[in-house]
Motif scaffolding. Structure first.
Motif, short mmCIF file in Angstrom:
data_model
loop_
_atom_site.label_atom_id
_atom_site.label_comp_id
_atom_site.label_asym_id
_atom_site.label_seq_id
_atom_site.Cartn_x
_atom_site.Cartn_y
_atom_site.Cartn_z
N TYR A 55 0.74 -1.11 -0.04
CA TYR A 55 -0.08 0.05 -0.22
C TYR A 55 0.76 1.33 0.12
CZ TYR A 55 -3.29 -3.23 1.47
OH TYR A 55 -4.47 -4.41 1.72
N ARG A 56 2.24 1.06 0.02
CA ARG A 56 2.92 2.46 -0.09
C ARG A 56 2.63 3.46 -0.99
NH1 ARG A 56 6.81 1.35 4.05
NH2 ARG A 56 7.75 -0.70 4.18
N ASN A 57 2.15 2.73 -2.31
CA ASN A 57 2.04 3.45 -3.64
C ASN A 57 0.84 4.15 -3.86
OD1 ASN A 57 1.33 0.87 -3.70
ND2 ASN A 57 1.30 1.22 -6.11
N LEU A 58 -0.01 4.09 -2.54
CA LEU A 58 -1.29 4.84 -2.70
C LEU A 58 -0.96 6.32 -2.44
CD1 LEU A 58 -3.97 2.90 -0.43
CD2 LEU A 58 -3.92 3.29 -2.88
N PRO A 59 -1.44 7.24 -3.54
CA PRO A 59 -1.31 8.57 -3.39
C PRO A 59 -1.81 9.32 -2.21
CG PRO A 59 -2.92 8.07 -5.13
CD PRO A 59 -2.52 6.77 -4.43
N TYR A 60 -2.96 8.66 -1.55
CA TYR A 60 -3.41 9.33 -0.28
C TYR A 60 -3.06 8.18 0.99
CZ TYR A 60 -6.91 5.85 -1.62
OH TYR A 60 -7.59 4.47 -2.01
N ILE A 61 -3.69 9.12 1.94
CA ILE A 61 -3.46 8.24 3.32
C ILE A 61 -4.97 7.72 3.55
CG2 ILE A 61 -2.93 8.44 5.58
CD1 ILE A 61 -0.49 10.32 4.86
N GLY A 62 -5.13 6.61 3.92
CA GLY A 62 -6.14 6.04 4.23
C GLY A 62 -6.20 4.83 5.41
N VAL A 63 -7.50 4.63 6.00
CA VAL A 63 -7.42 3.44 7.12
C VAL A 63 -7.95 2.15 6.38
CG1 VAL A 63 -8.70 2.83 9.27
CG2 VAL A 63 -8.24 5.36 8.38
N LEU A 64 -7.08 1.23 6.76
CA LEU A 64 -7.37 -0.17 6.10
C LEU A 64 -8.73 -0.69 6.83
CD1 LEU A 64 -4.20 -2.46 6.10
CD2 LEU A 64 -5.56 -1.33 4.24
N LYS A 65 -9.29 -1.56 5.89
CA LYS A 65 -10.71 -2.33 6.51
C LYS A 65 -10.02 -3.33 7.45
CE LYS A 65 -13.51 -1.66 2.45
NZ LYS A 65 -14.10 -2.46 1.25
N PRO A 66 -10.83 -3.40 8.44
CA PRO A 66 -10.29 -4.71 9.56
C PRO A 66 -10.28 -6.15 8.81
CG PRO A 66 -12.34 -3.14 10.44
CD PRO A 66 -12.03 -2.79 9.07
N GLU A 67 -10.90 -6.19 8.02
CA GLU A 67 -10.84 -7.56 7.42
C GLU A 67 -9.38 -7.92 6.86
OE1 GLU A 67 -14.13 -6.16 5.14
OE2 GLU A 67 -13.60 -6.79 3.29
N VAL A 68 -8.94 -6.90 6.57
CA VAL A 68 -7.54 -7.17 5.82
C VAL A 68 -6.54 -7.60 6.89
CG1 VAL A 68 -5.55 -5.83 4.80
CG2 VAL A 68 -8.00 -5.19 4.10
N TYR A 69 -6.68 -7.25 8.29
CA TYR A 69 -6.03 -7.75 9.27
C TYR A 69 -6.26 -8.95 9.88
CZ TYR A 69 -5.03 -2.75 9.98
OH TYR A 69 -4.57 -1.26 9.94
N GLU A 70 -7.39 -9.17 9.65
CA GLU A 70 -8.06 -10.17 10.15
C GLU A 70 -7.82 -11.40 9.36
OE1 GLU A 70 -11.84 -8.94 11.09
OE2 GLU A 70 -11.30 -7.71 12.59
N LYS A 71 -7.42 -11.42 8.26
CA LYS A 71 -7.19 -12.52 7.22
C LYS A 71 -5.90 -13.58 7.86
CE LYS A 71 -9.31 -11.07 3.31
NZ LYS A 71 -8.93 -10.44 2.07
#
Ligand code: IMP
Ligand code: MG
Length: 183
Positions: free
Chosen positions: A167-183
């Motif tokens: 995700y370093r190349n996203l041009p903005y700063i965002g909050v990840l969806k919890p399901e991404v951590y939980e996987k």
């Protein structure tokens, strides 16, 4: 992770425009503050690369840049404050007005350690510029001299910041969806 990485973002905290505007203003401020100084920007890889690349071009002064790479012995999303240097600076720091360029100030432990270490190398001055600050999370007495944005205690990605190196190349700063951590 989703093939479309934008699908993994729950909400955008800071847009590309928000970031560019603030970084431009910070560059102008630093340009004023470092007239007739011996400015060198140092950043710690890899989270600060986007910020470093934009900030240095917003500063209208002669300057040097250098990078170091460290790993902090900790796991997941917190750091222990014990830091191992993987790549040290190439440029000598004697008489240098050092500005440490950081992506995010969290517990502050990593930066506390690095600042103390670099202060022993004959610098004329040391200051810290950070893009993001999570003041609630501070575990050591440390504050940045320049901060672009204070943010709440949420794990963010983009514009250099990673989760599991992505995700370093996203041009903005965002909050990840919890399901991404939980996987
Ligand atoms: P500290 O020593 O706890 O201040 O750790 C700071 C480092 O942790 C930063 O340079 C980042 O690499 C990482 N970090 C802290 N918070 C976040 C976040 O919300 N997203 C991504 N990385 C983070
Ligand atoms: Mg990181």
């Amino acid at each position: 992770m989703n093939q479309d990485m934008r699908q993994d973002i729950e909400k955008i905290l800071l847009t590309e425009e928000d970031i560019q505007k603030k970084v431009g203003e910070l560059g102008a401020q630093i340009t004023k503050d470092y007239q007739n100084k011996n400015l060198m920007l140092v950043s710690v890889l890899k989270g600060s690369v986007a910020f470093m690349a934009d900030l240095m071009r917003a500063i209208d002064l002669p300057l040097k840049i250098d990078f170091m790479s460290v790993s902090s012995y900790g796991s997941g999303t917190s750091s222990s404050g014990v830091v191992k240097i993987n790549k040290d600076l190439d440029i000598d720091l004697h008489g240098v007005d050092l500005l440490i360029v950081e992506d995010i100030l969290d517990s502050g432990k990593t930066l506390h350690y690095i600042t103390k270490m670099l202060a022993d190398r004959g610098t004329a001055s040391i200051r810290i510029a950070c893009l993001l600050d999570k003041p609630e999370r501070r575990a050591v007495p440390l504050s940045a001299d320049y901060t672009c944005f204070d943010i709440p205690d949420q794990f963010v990605v983009g514009y250099g910041l990673d989760y599991d190196q992505m995700y370093r190349n996203l041009p903005y700063i965002g909050v990840l969806k919890p399901e991404v951590y939980e996987k």
